[in-house]
Design an enzyme around this catalytic site. Structure first.
Site, PDB file in Angstrom:
ATOM      1  N   ARG A  79       2.820  -0.769  -5.772  1.00 47.32           N
ATOM      2  CA  ARG A  79       3.464  -0.380  -4.466  1.00 47.32           C
ATOM      3  C   ARG A  79       2.653   0.554  -3.641  1.00 47.32           C
ATOM      4  O   ARG A  79       2.818   0.111  -2.213  1.00 47.32           O
ATOM      5  CB  ARG A  79       4.817   0.558  -4.833  1.00 47.32           C
ATOM      6  CG  ARG A  79       5.699  -0.162  -5.523  1.00 47.32           C
ATOM      7  CD  ARG A  79       7.082   0.396  -5.395  1.00 47.32           C
ATOM      8  NE  ARG A  79       8.283  -0.554  -5.757  1.00 47.32           N
ATOM      9  CZ  ARG A  79       9.348  -0.380  -6.592  1.00 47.32           C
ATOM     10  NH1 ARG A  79       9.608   0.976  -6.480  1.00 47.32           N
ATOM     11  NH2 ARG A  79      10.207  -1.139  -6.688  1.00 47.32           N
ATOM     12  N   ARG A 119      16.340   4.325 -11.970  1.00 55.02           N
ATOM     13  CA  ARG A 119      15.588   3.151 -11.422  1.00 55.02           C
ATOM     14  C   ARG A 119      14.519   2.749 -12.167  1.00 55.02           C
ATOM     15  O   ARG A 119      13.321   3.122 -11.923  1.00 55.02           O
ATOM     16  CB  ARG A 119      15.347   3.431  -9.882  1.00 55.02           C
ATOM     17  CG  ARG A 119      16.598   3.499  -9.066  1.00 55.02           C
ATOM     18  CD  ARG A 119      16.381   4.221  -7.874  1.00 55.02           C
ATOM     19  NE  ARG A 119      15.358   3.475  -6.947  1.00 55.02           N
ATOM     20  CZ  ARG A 119      15.231   3.692  -5.445  1.00 55.02           C
ATOM     21  NH1 ARG A 119      15.968   4.641  -4.989  1.00 55.02           N
ATOM     22  NH2 ARG A 119      14.270   3.028  -4.840  1.00 55.02           N
ATOM     23  N   ARG A 132      12.187  10.136  -9.837  1.00 54.99           N
ATOM     24  CA  ARG A 132      13.214   9.339  -9.251  1.00 54.99           C
ATOM     25  C   ARG A 132      13.702   8.371 -10.133  1.00 54.99           C
ATOM     26  O   ARG A 132      14.740   7.995 -10.356  1.00 54.99           O
ATOM     27  CB  ARG A 132      12.946   8.696  -7.919  1.00 54.99           C
ATOM     28  CG  ARG A 132      13.853   7.859  -7.040  1.00 54.99           C
ATOM     29  CD  ARG A 132      13.601   7.293  -5.850  1.00 54.99           C
ATOM     30  NE  ARG A 132      12.600   6.471  -5.825  1.00 54.99           N
ATOM     31  CZ  ARG A 132      12.163   5.686  -4.834  1.00 54.99           C
ATOM     32  NH1 ARG A 132      12.580   6.202  -3.700  1.00 54.99           N
ATOM     33  NH2 ARG A 132      11.515   4.357  -4.806  1.00 54.99           N
ATOM     34  N   LYS A 150      12.095   8.875   2.509  1.00 55.45           N
ATOM     35  CA  LYS A 150      13.092   8.325   3.621  1.00 55.45           C
ATOM     36  C   LYS A 150      14.466   8.524   3.397  1.00 55.45           C
ATOM     37  O   LYS A 150      15.031   8.473   4.392  1.00 55.45           O
ATOM     38  CB  LYS A 150      12.406   7.035   3.887  1.00 55.45           C
ATOM     39  CG  LYS A 150      10.720   6.808   4.352  1.00 55.45           C
ATOM     40  CD  LYS A 150      10.252   5.105   4.394  1.00 55.45           C
ATOM     41  CE  LYS A 150      10.690   4.411   3.241  1.00 55.45           C
ATOM     42  NZ  LYS A 150       9.538   4.785   2.328  1.00 55.45           N
ATOM     43  N   ARG A 190       8.184  -4.162   7.351  1.00 50.24           N
ATOM     44  CA  ARG A 190       7.168  -3.824   6.402  1.00 50.24           C
ATOM     45  C   ARG A 190       5.835  -4.400   6.709  1.00 50.24           C
ATOM     46  O   ARG A 190       4.650  -4.228   6.170  1.00 50.24           O
ATOM     47  CB  ARG A 190       7.407  -4.206   4.910  1.00 50.24           C
ATOM     48  CG  ARG A 190       8.283  -2.935   4.423  1.00 50.24           C
ATOM     49  CD  ARG A 190       8.905  -3.154   3.213  1.00 50.24           C
ATOM     50  NE  ARG A 190       9.834  -2.207   2.507  1.00 50.24           N
ATOM     51  CZ  ARG A 190      10.034  -1.913   1.248  1.00 50.24           C
ATOM     52  NH1 ARG A 190       9.189  -2.272   0.225  1.00 50.24           N
ATOM     53  NH2 ARG A 190      11.090  -1.149   1.219  1.00 50.24           N
TER      54      ARG A 190
END
Length: 197
Positions: free
Chosen positions: A146, A134, A128, A14, A89
């Protein structure tokens, strides 16, 4: 206004696609993850509140998110439109967003879902974590949570917009530019449909 939702699980791409969409259509980018990180970095009360939930991979409560989003929209009223990245969400968030945008006379044109297999999502999130420093993406149990939270609580948002005739899906695997072209096709189609209504 061109208001669209770019939708999909964590790691679907995204952020990558949003950047390209923003450039082409001159949209304001609202990514709740970015809003949360900004508030965390600045140590605001909303950031502290959100951190407890984010550290466990859980969703931040609707009202906290909606307050952040409303504030961002209100301070950016000159934008040609908005791309919502990772928001709404939950169905209550979708309903609250629709109500907020209706009050501004600028409803959502389309929700575009990026469809990506789960194994690919796990790989992307792990990559990532390293590339973007992160640490929240580095723990396998947080990644699994998640994905589970997305499936349990967030997928229904796509169904909500399907019922309202504002849904499209694009395969989120392959060349970035090809995925982008497919997204643009869906945006342009929704704008044409909107102009006929």
């Amino acid at each position: 206004m061109i208001n669209i939702i770019l939708f999909g699980p964590p790691g679907a791409g995204k952020g990558t696609q949003s950047a390209k969409i923003i450039e082409k259509y001159s949209l304001l980018h609202i990514a709740t993850g970015d809003l949360f990180r900004k508030h965390l970095k600045e140590g605001t009360p909303l950031g502290t509140l959100a951190k407890d939930y984010m550290d466990k991979g859980n969703l931040v409560p609707d009202q906290v998110v909606i307050d952040m989003v409303d504030d961002k929209i209100s301070s950016s009223e000159k934008a040609a439109g908005i791309i919502f990245d990772g928001f709404p969400r939950t169905i209550p968030q979708a309903e609250a967003l629709d109500k907020l945008l209706a009050s501004k006379g600028a409803p959502i044109k389309v929700l575009i879902e990026l469809v990506v297999p789960e194994d690919e999502l796990r790989k992307r999130l792990a990559d990532r974590a390293v590339k973007e420093n992160r640490p929240d993406d580095a723990k396998p149990e947080v990644i699994e949570n998640r994905i589970a939270v997305y499936k349990a609580e967030t997928v229904s948002v796509a169904e909500y917009y399907k019922k309202h005739g504002k849904y499209a899906s694009v395969v989120g695997v392959g060349e970035i530019d090809n995925i982008f072209s497919n997204i643009c096709r869906e945006i342009d189609k929704s704008l044409l449909l909107g102009s006929k209504n």
